[in-house]
Design an enzyme around this catalytic site. Sequence first.
Site, mmCIF file in Angstrom:
data_model
loop_
_atom_site.group_PDB
_atom_site.id
_atom_site.type_symbol
_atom_site.label_atom_id
_atom_site.label_comp_id
_atom_site.label_asym_id
_atom_site.label_seq_id
_atom_site.Cartn_x
_atom_site.Cartn_y
_atom_site.Cartn_z
ATOM 1 N N TYR A 57 61.080 34.397 47.895
ATOM 2 C CA TYR A 57 60.487 34.949 49.154
ATOM 3 C C TYR A 57 60.598 36.399 49.463
ATOM 4 O O TYR A 57 62.158 36.681 49.210
ATOM 5 C CB TYR A 57 60.608 34.092 50.389
ATOM 6 C CG TYR A 57 59.551 33.413 51.001
ATOM 7 C CD1 TYR A 57 58.438 33.944 51.532
ATOM 8 C CD2 TYR A 57 59.762 31.965 50.985
ATOM 9 C CE1 TYR A 57 57.551 33.241 52.116
ATOM 10 C CE2 TYR A 57 58.541 31.334 51.768
ATOM 11 C CZ TYR A 57 57.443 32.052 52.003
ATOM 12 O OH TYR A 57 56.426 31.243 52.515
ATOM 13 N N GLU A 59 59.316 38.760 52.096
ATOM 14 C CA GLU A 59 58.406 39.551 52.971
ATOM 15 C C GLU A 59 58.771 40.780 53.368
ATOM 16 O O GLU A 59 60.109 40.913 53.356
ATOM 17 C CB GLU A 59 58.312 38.788 54.327
ATOM 18 C CG GLU A 59 57.563 37.339 54.207
ATOM 19 C CD GLU A 59 57.781 36.546 55.441
ATOM 20 O OE1 GLU A 59 58.232 37.113 56.392
ATOM 21 O OE2 GLU A 59 57.169 35.488 55.408
ATOM 22 N N ASP A 208 34.988 49.566 47.377
ATOM 23 C CA ASP A 208 35.430 48.052 46.946
ATOM 24 C C ASP A 208 35.151 48.390 45.421
ATOM 25 O O ASP A 208 33.787 47.875 45.199
ATOM 26 C CB ASP A 208 34.805 47.115 47.755
ATOM 27 C CG ASP A 208 34.970 45.631 47.147
ATOM 28 O OD1 ASP A 208 35.746 45.533 46.219
ATOM 29 O OD2 ASP A 208 34.987 44.640 47.854
ATOM 30 N N THR A 234 39.931 43.888 43.427
ATOM 31 C CA THR A 234 40.676 42.695 42.795
ATOM 32 C C THR A 234 41.419 43.073 41.408
ATOM 33 O O THR A 234 40.980 44.063 41.046
ATOM 34 C CB THR A 234 39.877 41.504 42.831
ATOM 35 O OG1 THR A 234 38.657 41.939 42.000
ATOM 36 C CG2 THR A 234 39.369 41.037 43.919
ATOM 37 N N LYS A 237 39.113 41.123 37.364
ATOM 38 C CA LYS A 237 37.934 41.130 36.890
ATOM 39 C C LYS A 237 37.677 42.243 35.488
ATOM 40 O O LYS A 237 38.290 41.848 34.671
ATOM 41 C CB LYS A 237 36.832 41.601 37.910
ATOM 42 C CG LYS A 237 36.598 40.715 39.175
ATOM 43 C CD LYS A 237 35.504 40.916 40.077
ATOM 44 C CE LYS A 237 35.542 39.985 41.015
ATOM 45 N NZ LYS A 237 36.290 40.273 42.356
ATOM 46 N N ARG A 243 44.829 36.758 39.213
ATOM 47 C CA ARG A 243 43.874 36.827 40.464
ATOM 48 C C ARG A 243 44.721 37.487 41.643
ATOM 49 O O ARG A 243 45.733 36.763 41.879
ATOM 50 C CB ARG A 243 43.516 35.422 40.680
ATOM 51 C CG ARG A 243 42.751 34.861 39.549
ATOM 52 C CD ARG A 243 41.952 33.326 40.189
ATOM 53 N NE ARG A 243 40.659 33.959 40.947
ATOM 54 C CZ ARG A 243 39.786 34.045 40.161
ATOM 55 N NH1 ARG A 243 39.504 34.037 39.014
ATOM 56 N NH2 ARG A 243 38.518 34.367 41.138
HETATM 57 N N1 DSN Z 1 33.104 36.319 43.548
HETATM 58 C C1 DSN Z 1 33.301 37.737 43.283
HETATM 59 C C2 DSN Z 1 32.097 37.874 42.110
HETATM 60 O O1 DSN Z 1 31.586 36.699 41.552
HETATM 61 O O2 DSN Z 1 31.448 38.671 42.098
HETATM 62 C C3 DSN Z 1 33.242 38.536 44.228
HETATM 63 O O3 DSN Z 1 33.950 38.360 45.009
#
Ligand code: DSN
Length: 427
Positions: A57, A59, A208, A234, A237, A243
Amino acid sequence: MTTPQQHPALAAADPELAGLVGAEERLQADTLRLIPSENYVSAAVLEASGTVLQNKYSEGYPGRRYYEGQQNIDQVETLAVERAKALFGVDHANVQPYSGSPANLAVYLAFAQPGDTVMGMALPMGGHLTHGWGVSATGSWFRGVQYGVRRGAASEGGGRIDFDQVRDLALKERPKVIFCGGTALPRTIDFAAFGEIARESGAVLVADVAHIAGLIAGGAHPSPAGHVDVISTTTHKTLRGPRGAMLMSREEHAKALDKAVFPGLQGGPHNQTTAAIAVALREASQPSFRDYAHAVVANAKALAEALLARGFDLVSGGTDNHLILIDLTPKQVPGKIAAKALDRAGIVVNYNTVPYDPRKPFDPSGIRIGTPSLTSRGLTTDHMDQVAEWIDRAVTAAGKGDEETLRTVRAEVAGLMAAHPAPGLPV
Ligand code: DSN
């Protein structure tokens, strides 16, 4: 595929779960994964995300924690932060958001009050739920106003962001926050144009870049740094990490963002994920990752050309990035029917709305595909005609209920996949 040698403790303690993991490994190995938001992480990223950092932990932030025993954790998080700052050319990075939606929620918490007007691209136009869409908390706790893409033929700008609408809406509605970026945008995002509009309207501008973060890191898409107030992304990708998510900004917004993430929204950061983000950022700073990012785009462009040659209708007429949005209306096969048939043929895509879709989101007109995963397996532009041919055969077969063709395509796909092992998977 999982054997006791690969996950020995798991197989011994929970054979049922180990079996499911093994089945998923097999599926990811054998199929052509075209979902543009997915990828294969390296073995190093996988290992980092399964470490004993899980047990801690912490924080707070490095040097300012509410728990003792942070000698190593502080260094892990600092490594991730410094690597993010260097890679994206920003003053500040917060690597703690659990994923993209909490990261975007933290942005609203930092810069808006419930009831304030916020602006983003409409979900069916290619935006994201968290950009103020009605069914999301961001569209019900705030007053979401939404822009879209131009209607009409691709040759006349159809399917591209309507900047006249963005500007008119921003000046009329004076949103506190404007989001640019999305989940089904096949074209380069003009961050400078958004920056001008945000300055004129007095809004905080957020890029984003979840989908294109890896392309930006690898120099295959222009960077929003210098044009926007906040970058939200994120990490799993095109960036090819675990993730998770990050928020980045100039120094002036650092305090507000950090406070919004913790204690505003979250508790303890997921330190094993932070470690894996650090590894992914190191990988993304290597020259080979630049090659990867450019290859993702080259593959997508080649695939788009091969699909156009087979009579497919692509939103905006093609792609500049990793993603292709196909309107299947002219093929007379609904997106969901096509996606499920492609899945049976070993080609994994998702059904998707297309701009101005007359059909419903759960049964839309399109499918969305992309090249991040196949590029991670080493497929090149030479393979894209074959990929387009499989998609064409499977979609045609879907329209006729021709399961035999889908089985044949599946066997052919598995053959190519076997020749191109995926990173991170047991061979
Ligand atoms: N769910 C994602 C996507 O597939 O683009 C975006 O958050």
